[in-house]
Design an enzyme around this catalytic site. Structure first.
Site, mmCIF file in Angstrom:
data_model
loop_
_atom_site.group_PDB
_atom_site.id
_atom_site.type_symbol
_atom_site.label_atom_id
_atom_site.label_comp_id
_atom_site.label_asym_id
_atom_site.label_seq_id
_atom_site.Cartn_x
_atom_site.Cartn_y
_atom_site.Cartn_z
ATOM 1 N N GLU A 28 15.479 50.749 22.880
ATOM 2 C CA GLU A 28 15.693 50.707 24.323
ATOM 3 C C GLU A 28 14.994 49.496 24.923
ATOM 4 O O GLU A 28 13.844 49.198 24.609
ATOM 5 C CB GLU A 28 15.171 51.985 24.978
ATOM 6 C CG GLU A 28 15.443 52.033 26.488
ATOM 7 C CD GLU A 28 15.204 53.404 27.069
ATOM 8 O OE1 GLU A 28 15.868 54.358 26.603
ATOM 9 O OE2 GLU A 28 14.361 53.524 27.973
ATOM 10 N N PHE B 42 1.418 55.292 32.738
ATOM 11 C CA PHE B 42 2.791 55.779 32.876
ATOM 12 C C PHE B 42 2.898 57.238 32.453
ATOM 13 O O PHE B 42 3.588 58.032 33.097
ATOM 14 C CB PHE B 42 3.739 54.919 32.046
ATOM 15 C CG PHE B 42 5.180 55.341 32.157
ATOM 16 C CD1 PHE B 42 5.886 55.148 33.327
ATOM 17 C CD2 PHE B 42 5.823 55.946 31.091
ATOM 18 C CE1 PHE B 42 7.212 55.550 33.440
ATOM 19 C CE2 PHE B 42 7.148 56.354 31.188
ATOM 20 C CZ PHE B 42 7.844 56.155 32.374
ATOM 21 N N HIS C 277 14.640 57.008 18.400
ATOM 22 C CA HIS C 277 14.942 56.102 19.507
ATOM 23 C C HIS C 277 13.625 55.446 19.901
ATOM 24 O O HIS C 277 12.678 56.138 20.306
ATOM 25 C CB HIS C 277 15.535 56.881 20.681
ATOM 26 C CG HIS C 277 16.020 56.020 21.800
ATOM 27 N ND1 HIS C 277 17.073 55.139 21.664
ATOM 28 C CD2 HIS C 277 15.595 55.899 23.097
ATOM 29 C CE1 HIS C 277 17.301 54.536 22.817
ATOM 30 N NE2 HIS C 277 16.417 54.968 23.697
ATOM 31 N N ASP D 190 15.045 58.341 38.715
ATOM 32 C CA ASP D 190 13.939 58.531 39.647
ATOM 33 C C ASP D 190 14.241 57.818 40.955
ATOM 34 O O ASP D 190 14.915 56.778 40.964
ATOM 35 C CB ASP D 190 12.647 57.956 39.057
ATOM 36 C CG ASP D 190 12.229 58.693 37.793
ATOM 37 O OD1 ASP D 190 12.158 59.941 37.840
ATOM 38 O OD2 ASP D 190 11.991 58.026 36.766
ATOM 39 N N SER E 7 17.548 53.537 16.983
ATOM 40 C CA SER E 7 18.116 52.859 18.148
ATOM 41 C C SER E 7 16.940 52.321 18.951
ATOM 42 O O SER E 7 15.805 52.780 18.802
ATOM 43 C CB SER E 7 18.981 53.807 18.984
ATOM 44 O OG SER E 7 18.273 54.971 19.349
#
Length: 305
Positions: free
Chosen positions: A24, A226, A276, A116, A22
């Site tokens: 994102e 990040f 993913h 967040d 999958s």
């Protein structure tokens, strides 16, 4: 002759047809970014992912765009699409309205995360006075509205705000027990962290799929920044591989492809069958991983005449 164990260890992902992927994406903010977004979507759709997901900005800032993108992906590509949903900055009634909007639009997959705060990753989370307090309550609320396929988050290195591993695994179990279908992990770069997490979850009686989230490194500097904010460790060996490559994009891309390939093939050898992939709205490394995992584009035959 190779013995059976060695032969099995060299089995490629292409030999295992049951692998699932999958992807994102995040909602584009400009026309130029949107053009790139759709180019990436259309390049990855032929890999036939189980679904693709589109994230949801802090405080619901991209709510309408997320729904628009998800609806269009499903209509144009036929790929099942999941919309992200958070409980940040909204009342239960407002969140429930969004869920009903997804249902009315024919979207039956939701990625439900606490989210967040608008101030960014790592800042204290303060629930809306009339809102869902956490992802557990959010999943329960979605389940009351409809029969959705619900994915939730998992943290192989523990959520930065989780006090200990018992609390971490208990929180995951409560999300699954509330009605989640699967968990998608935060990015990680040491497979041992994921495998230990999986062992902890199974020992706690969690049987739902815990799908590893794979982060191809399009920019080591950006990913490292990040990672520092969200509590993901950057192993020393990984930093060394990208050292000095900030101004050498071609070599950076080759190293990134090798790193991602190593990570997924090692996990396949450990029996992992679902992945993913975080695309950052870019296709090359995601396409490479799809090929490594046995997915091929459908290429039209060329007329020899």
């Amino acid at each position: 002759m190779l013995d059976d164990n060695l032969r099995a260890s060299r089995q490629t992902a292409h030999d295992r047809p049951d692998l699932q992927i999958s992807f994102e994406f995040f909602p584009p903010k400009t026309d130029v970014m949107e053009e790139k977004f759709w180019d990436t979507v259309h390049r990855l759709a032929p890999l036939k992912p189980r679904f693709v997901s589109v994230t949801y900005g802090a405080g619901g800032s991209t709510r309408e765009r997320t729904l628009r993108m998800v609806r269009r992906i499903k209509a144009e590509t036929g790929v099942d699409a999941a919309a992200h949903l958070t409980c940040v900055g909204a009342s239960r009634a407002e969140v429930d309205d969004v869920v009903r909007g997804y249902r009315e639009a024919g979207i039956n997959r939701i990625v439900a995360v606490r989210g967040d705060p608008p101030e960014g990753v790592g800042k204290p989370f303060v629930p809306h006075p009339e809102g869902y307090r956490n992802a557990i309550e959010l999943v329960e609320g979605i389940r009351r509205i409809g029969d959705f396929d619900i994915s939730v988050s998992a943290y192989p290195e523990r959520h930065p705000q989780s006090p200990d591993w018992n609390n971490e695994i208990d929180n995951l179990k409560r999300k699954i027990d509330a009605g989640a279908t699967r968990a998608l992990t935060q990015m990680f770069f040491s497979n041992s962290d994921y495998l230990r997490y999986l062992d902890r979850a199974r020992a706690a009686g969690i049987t739902a799929p815990i799908v590893p989230g794979i982060q191809p490194i399009h920019s080591f500097r950006q990913i490292a920044s990040f990672a520092a904010r969200c509590g993901t460790a950057i192993p020393g060996w990984l930093a060394e591989r990208f050292d000095g490559l900030d101004n050498d994009p071609e070599t950076h891309a080759l190293v990134a492809a090798a790193v991602a390939a190593e990570q997924v093939t090692e996990l396949v050898d450990e029996g992992v069958t679902e992945f993913h992939i975080y695309t950052h709205n870019r296709s090359p490394l995601a396409l490479a991983l799809g090929r490594i995992l046995g997915r091929r584009h459908e290429v039209a035959a060329v007329d020899a005449a």
